[in-house]
Design an enzyme around this catalytic site. Structure first.
Site, short mmCIF file in Angstrom:
data_model
loop_
_atom_site.label_atom_id
_atom_site.label_comp_id
_atom_site.label_asym_id
_atom_site.label_seq_id
_atom_site.Cartn_x
_atom_site.Cartn_y
_atom_site.Cartn_z
N LYS A 54 65.19 32.76 39.72
CA LYS A 54 64.40 33.82 40.31
C LYS A 54 63.14 33.58 40.21
O LYS A 54 62.43 33.82 41.36
CB LYS A 54 64.69 35.05 39.59
CG LYS A 54 65.91 35.87 39.99
CD LYS A 54 66.31 36.87 39.07
CE LYS A 54 67.89 37.60 39.22
NZ LYS A 54 68.37 38.16 38.23
N GLN A 98 67.25 42.17 33.54
CA GLN A 98 68.40 41.22 33.77
C GLN A 98 69.48 41.64 32.84
O GLN A 98 69.28 41.97 31.65
CB GLN A 98 67.97 39.85 33.52
CG GLN A 98 69.28 38.85 33.41
CD GLN A 98 69.61 38.57 35.08
OE1 GLN A 98 68.81 38.78 35.76
NE2 GLN A 98 70.77 38.31 35.36
N ASP A 121 66.26 46.28 42.23
CA ASP A 121 67.80 45.93 42.02
C ASP A 121 68.39 47.17 42.57
O ASP A 121 69.71 47.36 42.92
CB ASP A 121 68.08 46.27 40.32
CG ASP A 121 68.35 44.71 39.91
OD1 ASP A 121 68.89 43.79 40.68
OD2 ASP A 121 68.12 44.57 38.78
N1 GUN Z 1 73.05 40.21 36.13
C1 GUN Z 1 73.82 39.61 37.26
N2 GUN Z 1 73.45 39.96 38.46
C2 GUN Z 1 72.38 40.91 38.19
C3 GUN Z 1 71.65 41.52 39.27
O1 GUN Z 1 71.89 41.62 40.36
N3 GUN Z 1 70.63 42.28 38.81
C4 GUN Z 1 70.34 42.39 37.26
N4 GUN Z 1 69.28 43.28 36.91
N5 GUN Z 1 71.24 41.85 36.50
C5 GUN Z 1 72.13 40.99 36.63
#
Ligand code: GUN
Length: 296
Positions: A54, A98, A121
């Site tokens: 990311k 996350q 998100d």
């Molecule tokens: N962990 C796995 N996929 C995601 C996601 O799309 N967002 C977040 N915040 N955590 C994750």
């Protein structure tokens, strides 16, 4: 006849290029640089890889990336204090915590502490409610990526029968809301659904998001259907580790009209849509026009 492969890798590269163009224009015309803060608690190896990717992709499109790596034993109070600081920081337009969080932290409480306008998100209850009532929301990244690919392949989705297999808050439920907003007739199926094969076979659009390797065989797919496979499952085959989806690609590709492969289908779209959401959040925060084609 073999189905068209929907190339998520190329699609995601195109989304990132569009985001980069908008970011360059924002900097030039408004002196703004969108900023994404990612919070990682603990040392889960898969999460570390996601967070690293990311950060790289955020910088590549010209945005600011702020990474906050916290010890696995971080208290809820300290995490909430960080979120409060990020909420108040005008250089931060998007906040992502996350998941999964370590067991002693209440994920719902933490997610709902994020300013909904910065919730890139789309997991905050306000955004869930806005999406469900057809109002302007931040939309979860994976379903948004699926929707972009479906629109690109099919044009109008109006009146189509859509079946979403999986009822998670992250993919299944928001995907169903997005398809409903496109005027599809939507069924959410799951592990307790009776006659799952028959339900799947009705689908013009079949979205598989259950996390079970290759559970949907080709003979559950309606001929000509568009199949979106959200699953990313690591399995061992012939002594090698392999990534497979929730759909049995080899048989489904012979029946479907179009299908996303695994890897290289939905997966790359998730981070691309996270960047698109961060750009959208920045534009909304400053009362600027939203980027066309990058929102739901
Ligand atoms: N962990 C796995 N996929 C995601 C996601 O799309 N967002 C977040 N915040 N955590 C994750």
């Amino acid at each position: 006849m073999s189905a068209k492969r929907i190339d998520g890798k190329a699609f995601a590269a195109d989304v990132r290029a569009q985001v980069a163009t908008h970011v360059a224009r924002l900097k030039e015309e408004s002196g703004l640089t969108p900023g994404l803060a990612v919070v990682l608690v603990g040392e889960d190896p898969a999460s570390q890889v996601y967070v690293k990717n990311k950060g790289i992709q955020t910088r590549e499109v010209g945005m600011n990336s702020f990474e906050h790596k916290l010890d696995a034993a971080t208290s809820e109070a300290d995490l909430l204090a960080l979120i409060a600081r990020l909420n108040a920081d005008p250089t931060v337009h998007g906040i992502l915590v996350q998941l999964p969080l370590p067991g002693h932290l209440d994920s719902d409480l933490v997610i709902n502490a994020i300013d909904p306008a910065k919730d890139v998100d789309g997991f905050h209850i306000s955004n869930v409610g806005l999406l469900g009532t057809g109002q302007k929301a931040m939309v979860p990244c994976t379903p948004l990526g699926c929707l972009m690919m479906l629109r690109d392949h099919l044009g109008s989705l109006s009146g189509l029968d859509a079946v979403v297999v999986g009822r998670s808050n992250i993919v299944g439920k928001p995907m169903a809301q997005l398809l409903l907003a496109e005027s599809c007739t939507v069924t959410i199926a799951h592990s307790r659904t009776k006659n799952l094969a028959e339900v799947c076979k009705r689908a013009d659009i079949l979205v598989a998001a259950v996390g079970r390797p290759e559970m949907i065989p080709g003979d559950w797919v309606k001929p000509g259907a568009t199949v979106i496979d959200v699953g990313i499952n690591r399995i061992e085959r012939d002594g090698k580790m392999k990534l497979v989806g929730d759909v049995d690609f080899a048989s489904a590709v012979e029946v479907a009209g179009a299908i996303t492969p695994v890897p290289g289908g939905v997966g790359p779209m998730t981070i691309a849509c996270l960047l698109a959401n961060t750009l959208t959040a920045c534009c909304r925060a400053h009362g600027l026009a939203e980027p066309e084609g990058l929102t739901a």
